[in-house]
Design an enzyme around this catalytic site. Structure first.
Site, PDB file in Angstrom:
ATOM      1  N   GLY A 250       2.662 -12.068   1.957  1.00 36.68           N
ATOM      2  CA  GLY A 250       3.960 -11.736   2.529  1.00 36.68           C
ATOM      3  C   GLY A 250       4.367 -10.279   2.494  1.00 36.68           C
ATOM      4  O   GLY A 250       5.369  -9.905   3.118  1.00 36.68           O
ATOM      5  N   GLU A 287      -2.351 -14.007  -2.007  1.00 36.80           N
ATOM      6  CA  GLU A 287      -2.830 -14.388  -0.672  1.00 36.80           C
ATOM      7  C   GLU A 287      -2.344 -13.399   0.384  1.00 36.80           C
ATOM      8  O   GLU A 287      -1.639 -13.773   1.321  1.00 36.80           O
ATOM      9  CB  GLU A 287      -2.290 -15.782  -0.310  1.00 36.80           C
ATOM     10  N   PRO A 288      -2.689 -12.115   0.274  1.00 36.64           N
ATOM     11  CA  PRO A 288      -2.194 -11.168   1.270  1.00 36.64           C
ATOM     12  C   PRO A 288      -2.915 -11.313   2.609  1.00 36.64           C
ATOM     13  O   PRO A 288      -4.129 -11.528   2.650  1.00 36.64           O
ATOM     14  CB  PRO A 288      -2.519  -9.802   0.638  1.00 36.64           C
ATOM     15  N   GLY A 289      -2.159 -11.195   3.679  1.00 34.31           N
ATOM     16  CA  GLY A 289      -2.743 -11.220   5.019  1.00 34.31           C
ATOM     17  C   GLY A 289      -2.426  -9.916   5.735  1.00 34.31           C
ATOM     18  O   GLY A 289      -3.203  -8.965   5.728  1.00 34.31           O
ATOM     19  N   ARG A 290      -1.211  -9.858   6.293  1.00 36.72           N
ATOM     20  CA  ARG A 290      -0.778  -8.696   7.079  1.00 36.72           C
ATOM     21  C   ARG A 290      -1.008  -7.358   6.368  1.00 36.72           C
ATOM     22  O   ARG A 290      -1.459  -6.390   6.984  1.00 36.72           O
ATOM     23  CB  ARG A 290       0.725  -8.849   7.359  1.00 36.72           C
ATOM     24  N   ARG A 326       3.293 -11.032  19.362  1.00 36.23           N
ATOM     25  CA  ARG A 326       4.389 -10.874  18.401  1.00 36.23           C
ATOM     26  C   ARG A 326       5.729 -10.472  19.032  1.00 36.23           C
ATOM     27  O   ARG A 326       6.759 -10.993  18.626  1.00 36.23           O
ATOM     28  CB  ARG A 326       3.998  -9.896  17.284  1.00 36.23           C
ATOM     29  N   TYR A 330       8.510 -13.111  18.098  1.00 37.87           N
ATOM     30  CA  TYR A 330       9.432 -12.730  17.022  1.00 37.87           C
ATOM     31  C   TYR A 330      10.294 -11.527  17.388  1.00 37.87           C
ATOM     32  O   TYR A 330      10.909 -10.936  16.502  1.00 37.87           O
ATOM     33  CB  TYR A 330       8.662 -12.334  15.747  1.00 37.87           C
ATOM     34  N   CYS A 356       3.071 -13.995  33.885  1.00 36.59           N
ATOM     35  CA  CYS A 356       4.236 -14.452  34.638  1.00 36.59           C
ATOM     36  C   CYS A 356       5.265 -15.108  33.726  1.00 36.59           C
ATOM     37  O   CYS A 356       5.442 -16.329  33.732  1.00 36.59           O
ATOM     38  CB  CYS A 356       3.782 -15.402  35.734  1.00 36.59           C
ATOM     39  N   GLU A 357       5.899 -14.306  32.895  1.00 36.23           N
ATOM     40  CA  GLU A 357       6.955 -14.734  31.977  1.00 36.23           C
ATOM     41  C   GLU A 357       7.836 -13.523  31.732  1.00 36.23           C
ATOM     42  O   GLU A 357       7.312 -12.433  31.473  1.00 36.23           O
ATOM     43  CB  GLU A 357       6.382 -15.115  30.593  1.00 36.23           C
TER      44      GLU A 357
HETATM   45  C1  LIG Z   1       0.471 -16.710   6.257  1.00 37.92           C
HETATM   46  C2  LIG Z   1       0.314 -16.990   4.816  1.00 37.92           C
HETATM   47  C3  LIG Z   1      -0.038 -15.954   3.942  1.00 37.92           C
HETATM   48  C4  LIG Z   1      -0.174 -14.524   4.352  1.00 37.92           C
HETATM   49  O1  LIG Z   1       1.043 -13.976   4.734  1.00 37.92           O
HETATM   50  P1  LIG Z   1       1.153 -12.405   5.068  1.00 37.92           P
HETATM   51  O2  LIG Z   1       2.579 -12.208   5.386  1.00 37.92           O
HETATM   52  O3  LIG Z   1       0.274 -12.159   6.244  1.00 37.92           O
HETATM   53  O4  LIG Z   1       0.696 -11.667   3.860  1.00 37.92           O
HETATM   54  C5  LIG Z   1      -0.249 -16.291   2.604  1.00 37.92           C
HETATM   55  N1  LIG Z   1      -0.118 -17.567   2.177  1.00 37.92           N
HETATM   56  C6  LIG Z   1       0.228 -18.571   2.995  1.00 37.92           C
HETATM   57  C7  LIG Z   1       0.361 -19.933   2.452  1.00 37.92           C
HETATM   58  C8  LIG Z   1       0.458 -18.315   4.331  1.00 37.92           C
HETATM   59  O5  LIG Z   1       0.816 -19.312   5.147  1.00 37.92           O
END
Ligand SMILES: *Cc1c(COP(=O)(O)O)cnc(C)c1O
Length: 427
Positions: A250, A287-290, A326, A330, A356-357
């Protein structure tokens, strides 16, 4: 729109102007666009590894596993990069598990999140021996136990608890509040743990939370940590040991002057709290993503037409909401810059795609000095862009390049129109 030479872009040290040309590391973006066409995603390997290094520094001397939340960007070469750097993966589907295995990732470092795991997905994950299922409801506990018993196994489980703190982000990317489909309510968590501990196919191993995405302040994390540690104390007092504590992902990135804490600074604060509460020596997971990939990527796109209007001027580009979902989903902001700036003042445009939106816009009210044929870079496009891309309007998905120093590796070919309907049949 005079862009200074040798200027790095905010939050993106590996994406910079040198001379009059925007580069990713040592590679000129205008050349990549010419060679591979547009729209084209270009990622910096160094930017991804330096984002990861901030977490690794933050956890130095601790027992911690970083599980990359791969839904942010699940291209095989990027998974390979993170696997080789020691990461595990946070997955949300059986398809993502197949990708981890195809990229050479270690299933023993995989955790499986998501509210709607199917029996088939549970079976697939049990057979390859993932580290943990992050379970999101009591009903899921029963099904998972049943599937595990059928295979003669015990499924390692963690309960995703909902700490009910407000991450102060976009409502669609906030996940830890009451009234949200994710997680088990704080009040119900102890009962759910007792239920889990009573089932024959489960072994309780951990606890987790994930409160939202694009969080730019440490307060919600600190509040969530307090709530989660309160629960750990209650669950362990009931005789159920919690081996690992997973604080989810997150952490936000700089899209438009946002100032999230660095991962190491955030974790210095969080670890101080963990230590103060006596949990500093536990096995930790994140659990980092972004925050690992978002600012490591750009999407190159060509200006097709300039269309002056009575109320608005439109800059029509060859990337669209199917490539960059995005803004439409959002109302998200991505910076848009020329790869070879012209000198002068420019005009204010809405930057829109060909789909076409009316929702197909990429940027609103942007000052740009451009002509048809110019290439623009949509910044911060490393996360939740290609992984959310679709074939809407029968548009083939873009190609992807991973830059490493002065080398540019094509990691995904452009989809042809034929690719988009290859699985279809006439009757
Ligand atoms: C999407 C998600 C993440 C990653 O979130 P980011 O905002 O991209 O860091 C981590 N854990 C879970 C359960 C998620 O659904």
């Amino acid at each position: 729109m005079n862009t200074p030479t040798n200027a790095t872009l905010p939050g993106q040290p590996h994406i910079a102007y040198s001379g009059d040309q925007l580069h990713v590391e040592g590679v000129r973006l205008s050349e990549l666009a010419r060679e591979h066409g547009t729209p084209l995603f270009v990622y910096s390997k160094a930017a991804m590894l330096s984002a990861l290094a901030a977490y690794q520094r933050g956890f130095a001397g601790r027992q911690a596993q970083i599980c990359y939340a791969m839904k942010a960007n699940s291209s095989l070469a990027i998974l390979q990069l993170f696997a080789e750097a020691g990461c595990g993966f946070d997955i949300v589907s059986g398809g993502e598990l197949a990708r981890v295995l195809a990229a050479g990732g270690d299933p023993a470092k995989v955790i499986f999140s998501g509210v709607g795991k199917t029996r088939a997905e549970m079976k697939q994950a049990l057979q390859v021996g993932i580290a943990c299922f992050n379970v999101e409801s009591e009903a899921e506990l029963d099904v998972l136990s049943d599937v595990a018993v059928g295979l003669g196994k015990k499924a390692p489980v963690s309960l995703r608890v909902n700490p009910n703190v407000d991450p102060k982000t976009h409502p669609y990317i906030s996940t830890g509040l009451k009234g949200n489909k994710f997680g088990i309510a704080h009040e119900d968590a102890l009962r759910a743990y007792q239920h889990a501990a009573s089932l024959p196919g489960l072994k309780v191993v951990g606890i987790d939370c994930h409160i939202g995405s694009q969080i730019t302040d440490s307060t919600p994390y600190l509040d969530a940590m307090d709530r989660v540690l309160d629960l750990v104390a209650d669950v362990e007092a009931a005789g159920i040991p919690i081996h690992h504590i997973d604080f989810g992902g997150g952490l936000g990135i700089n899209y438009n002057g946002d100032t999230p804490p660095e991962a190491d600074a955030l974790w210095a604060q969080l670890l101080a709290k963990l230590d103060a509460r006596g949990y500093g020596q536990r096995q930790l997971m994140v659990e980092p993503g972004r925050s690992l990939v978002g600012n490591a990527g750009v999407c190159l796109t060509e200006v097709l037409y300039l269309k002056p209007g009575e109320q608005k001027n439109f800059c029509i580009i060859d990337a669209a909401m199917n490539d960059l979902p995005r803004p439409a989903m959002y109302q998200a902001f991505h910076q848009i810059v020329p790869v070879q700036p012209r000198s002068g003042d420019g005009v204010v445009y809405d930057v829109v795609g060909p789909v076409c939106e009316s929702g197909d816009w990429i940027g609103r009210d942007r000052q740009l000095l451009v002509q048809a044929g110019d290439v623009l870079a949509v910044l911060s496009a490393g996360a939740y862009c290609m992984s959310m891309a679709s074939n809407y309007n029968t548009r083939g998905r873009a190609a992807e390049i991973l830059v490493d120093g002065t080398k540019a590796h094509l990691i995904r070919q452009r989809e042809s129109a034929f690719d988009t309907f290859a699985l279809e049949q006439l009757v």
